[in-house]
Write a protein that holds these residues in place. Structure first.
Motif, PDB file in Angstrom:
ATOM      1  N   MET A  37      45.815  42.216  29.094  1.00 11.15           N
ATOM      2  CA  MET A  37      45.667  42.989  30.810  1.00 11.15           C
ATOM      3  C   MET A  37      44.458  44.303  30.339  1.00 11.15           C
ATOM      4  N   TYR A  38      43.853  43.989  31.705  1.00  3.62           N
ATOM      5  CA  TYR A  38      42.477  44.707  32.113  1.00  3.62           C
ATOM      6  C   TYR A  38      42.145  45.048  32.784  1.00  3.62           C
ATOM      7  N   GLU A  39      41.203  46.653  33.198  1.00  7.79           N
ATOM      8  CA  GLU A  39      41.226  47.345  34.271  1.00  7.79           C
ATOM      9  C   GLU A  39      40.333  46.637  35.057  1.00  7.79           C
ATOM     10  N   VAL A  57      37.983  38.818  45.152  1.00  6.51           N
ATOM     11  CA  VAL A  57      39.604  39.128  45.619  1.00  6.51           C
ATOM     12  C   VAL A  57      40.258  40.225  45.102  1.00  6.51           C
ATOM     13  N   VAL A  58      38.850  40.360  43.891  1.00  6.59           N
ATOM     14  CA  VAL A  58      39.411  41.937  43.116  1.00  6.59           C
ATOM     15  C   VAL A  58      38.845  42.829  43.031  1.00  6.59           C
ATOM     16  N   ILE A  65      45.005  40.191  34.491  1.00  4.90           N
ATOM     17  CA  ILE A  65      45.569  39.442  33.416  1.00  4.90           C
ATOM     18  C   ILE A  65      44.570  38.404  33.483  1.00  4.90           C
ATOM     19  N   THR A  66      43.462  38.595  32.052  1.00  5.66           N
ATOM     20  CA  THR A  66      42.553  36.877  31.832  1.00  5.66           C
ATOM     21  C   THR A  66      43.541  36.150  30.587  1.00  5.66           C
ATOM     22  N   GLY A  67      42.711  35.054  30.489  1.00  7.50           N
ATOM     23  CA  GLY A  67      42.998  33.937  29.932  1.00  7.50           C
ATOM     24  C   GLY A  67      42.576  34.313  28.553  1.00  7.50           C
ATOM     25  N   SER A  87      36.940  33.447  38.607  1.00  6.02           N
ATOM     26  CA  SER A  87      38.324  32.147  38.207  1.00  6.02           C
ATOM     27  C   SER A  87      38.885  32.053  36.931  1.00  6.02           C
ATOM     28  N   ASP A  88      38.285  33.212  35.912  1.00  8.12           N
ATOM     29  CA  ASP A  88      39.035  32.834  34.778  1.00  8.12           C
ATOM     30  C   ASP A  88      40.157  34.342  35.014  1.00  8.12           C
ATOM     31  N   ILE A  89      40.404  35.225  36.381  1.00  9.97           N
ATOM     32  CA  ILE A  89      41.097  36.255  36.536  1.00  9.97           C
ATOM     33  C   ILE A  89      43.159  35.063  36.364  1.00  9.97           C
ATOM     34  N   LEU A  90      43.545  35.403  36.159  1.00  9.85           N
ATOM     35  CA  LEU A  90      45.151  34.620  36.290  1.00  9.85           C
ATOM     36  C   LEU A  90      46.046  35.524  36.967  1.00  9.85           C
ATOM     37  N   ALA A  91      45.545  36.693  36.471  1.00 12.93           N
ATOM     38  CA  ALA A  91      46.438  37.647  38.099  1.00 12.93           C
ATOM     39  C   ALA A  91      46.079  38.962  38.195  1.00 12.93           C
ATOM     40  N   ILE A  92      46.734  40.057  39.085  1.00 16.99           N
ATOM     41  CA  ILE A  92      46.291  40.862  39.626  1.00 16.99           C
ATOM     42  C   ILE A  92      47.701  41.322  39.350  1.00 16.99           C
ATOM     43  N   VAL A  93      48.425  42.300  38.299  1.00 12.19           N
ATOM     44  CA  VAL A  93      49.195  43.466  37.975  1.00 12.19           C
ATOM     45  C   VAL A  93      49.607  44.477  39.430  1.00 12.19           C
TER      46      VAL A  93
END
Length: 94
Positions: A37-39, A57-58, A65-67, A87-93
């Motif tokens: 998890m990253y900011e 989008v971010v 969350i990234t791979g 494109s490496d970002i899997l989700a926004i928390v």
């Protein structure tokens, strides 16, 4: 020194690992799992990437969350940062 990401790149900083479990057990630094998890610190402008239009989008301040092996790690002013493609970002928390 400041970094400004280009195209669809995003500069992120890893969120610190939890020091205690849900049961209240305190973990040593060796036992802590490195979170994915990253900011988000900075976001590139988007634009044409490989002939396709990319809309970012971010945004700055998002938790993502990234791979596991995504991105390039860099050290700036003693701070460890990672540069990833959107494109490496899997989700926004949320």
């Amino acid at each position: 020194m400041t970094l400004k990401p280009l195209a669809d790149r995003v500069i992120v900083k890893q969120v610190e690992a939890e020091e205690t479990t849900k049961a209240g057990i305190i973990l040593t630094s060796a036992a802590q799992e490195k979170p994915q998890m990253y900011e988000v610190l900075e976001v590139g402008p988007g634009g044409l990437v490989d002939g396709n239009e990319v809309k970012m989008v971010v945004k700055k301040g998002d938790k993502i969350i990234t791979g596991k092996y995504s991105g390039t790690e860099v050290k700036v002013d003693g701070e460890e940062l990672t540069i990833v493609r959107q494109s490496d970002i899997l989700a926004i928390v949320e």
